[in-house]
Motif scaffolding. Structure first.
Motif, PDB file in Angstrom:
ATOM      1  N   TRP A 169      59.009  66.375  24.236  1.00  0.00           N
ATOM      2  CA  TRP A 169      59.642  66.382  25.570  1.00  0.00           C
ATOM      3  C   TRP A 169      59.032  67.477  26.437  1.00  0.00           C
ATOM      4  N   LEU A 170      58.861  68.651  25.875  1.00  0.00           N
ATOM      5  CA  LEU A 170      58.301  69.776  26.637  1.00  0.00           C
ATOM      6  C   LEU A 170      56.837  69.545  26.976  1.00  0.00           C
ATOM      7  N   HIS A 171      56.062  69.068  26.018  1.00  0.00           N
ATOM      8  CA  HIS A 171      54.631  68.860  26.278  1.00  0.00           C
ATOM      9  C   HIS A 171      54.433  67.850  27.394  1.00  0.00           C
ATOM     10  N   ALA A 172      55.264  66.814  27.440  1.00  0.00           N
ATOM     11  CA  ALA A 172      55.112  65.775  28.461  1.00  0.00           C
ATOM     12  C   ALA A 172      55.353  66.340  29.858  1.00  0.00           C
ATOM     13  N   ARG A 173      56.171  67.377  29.962  1.00  0.00           N
ATOM     14  CA  ARG A 173      56.500  67.945  31.278  1.00  0.00           C
ATOM     15  C   ARG A 173      55.685  69.171  31.609  1.00  0.00           C
ATOM     16  N   LEU A 174      55.028  69.753  30.619  1.00  0.00           N
ATOM     17  CA  LEU A 174      54.188  70.927  30.870  1.00  0.00           C
ATOM     18  C   LEU A 174      52.716  70.554  31.026  1.00  0.00           C
TER      19      LEU A 174
END
Length: 257
Positions: free
Chosen positions: A251-256
């Motif tokens: 989830w974080l990688h997709a938004r960062l």
């Protein structure tokens, strides 16, 4: 943006491990300037090492289901506890059925009827103090945890009829009780206010019944894992994989990116 994470079965695996992928992703989000917080049902002694491992000390974070809340500088923003006649009633008949084992959590201590019972061996492995309870003398506690019993639904009705309390009935039968307004939703509201983050800029991640109020309050709720609590799914806008499958990290990688 403020991201609020439960610990167990959200960023920690079912065995209590913190996957490197999730640790790295949270560190990347922190370094990118995102605000981060941990809100857990764990008491302070077992929660703080994980908060430290995530690089989130001195705060903000909350323990005991939101009963104790620490701000960004580590100062206590709130500490709601059970006390007085309410606590005495929780430990005695008729609210607690005879024979139902329980423990009082008071800081780093577990107060129980028989400290030598083998069922408390796990506590000593995580350096918790297990002591014999003196019900007549105890006047304050962070929470009370009841062992599974056939009377759990009836006990919960009696508890809420008698006192304004917060309670959680888990799938394994355990019942946990904290003071009124000692929940993750109100804790997240305190943390967001302390950090100057509006409600619609908060995202909460969790899997259990104690996370429902947090996801309901957040601007965006993310249910984690294959078996989140049904009430949690009802308030979540999104669902991701368990920590064993890197859910929070993905989830974080997709938004960062």
């Amino acid at each position: 943006m403020l991201l609020a994470f439960d610990l167990d079965n959200t960023v920690l695996t079912a065995t209590g491990d913190l996957p490197d992928r999730i640790r790295t992703a949270i560190a990347t989000a922190r370094d990118a300037g995102w605000r981060l917080a941990v809100l857990t049902g764990r008491p302070l002694p077992s929660a703080r090492p994980h908060v430290e491992a995530l690089g989130l000390l001195p705060g903000p974070y909350a323990v005991n289901h939101g009963a104790q809340v620490f701000g960004p500088d580590g100062a206590v923003l709130r500490h709601r506890r059970l006390h007085g006649a309410c606590l005495q009633a929780l430990l005695s008949s008729p609210l607690r059925p005879d024979g139902v084992q329980y423990r009082c959590v008071v800081g780093d201590r577990l107060l129980v009827e028989d400290p030598h019972d083998p069922c408390w061996s796990w506590a000593r492995t995580v350096h918790r103090r297990v002591e014999r309870i003196d019900v007549a003398a105890i006047d304050i506690a962070d929470k009370v945890v009841y062992a599974p019993s056939a009377d759990a639904p009836g006990m919960l009705r009696r508890l809420h009829d008698a006192w304004p309390l917060t309670s959680y009935h888990w799938d394994d039968g355990l019942v946990e009780v904290t003071a009124d307004d000692a929940d993750k939703g109100s804790a997240l509201a305190r943390i967001a206010a302390a950090m100057g983050v509006p409600q619609d800029r908060t995202v909460a991640f969790g899997d259990g019944v104690n996370d429902v109020s947090m996801l309901a309050w957040a601007g965006h709720g993310v249910a984690v894992g294959p078996d989140p609590a049904p009430d949690l799914l009802a308030v979540a806008q999104e669902r991701i994989d368990a920590p064993e499958r890197g859910g929070v990290a993905d989830w974080l990688h997709a938004r960062l990116a």
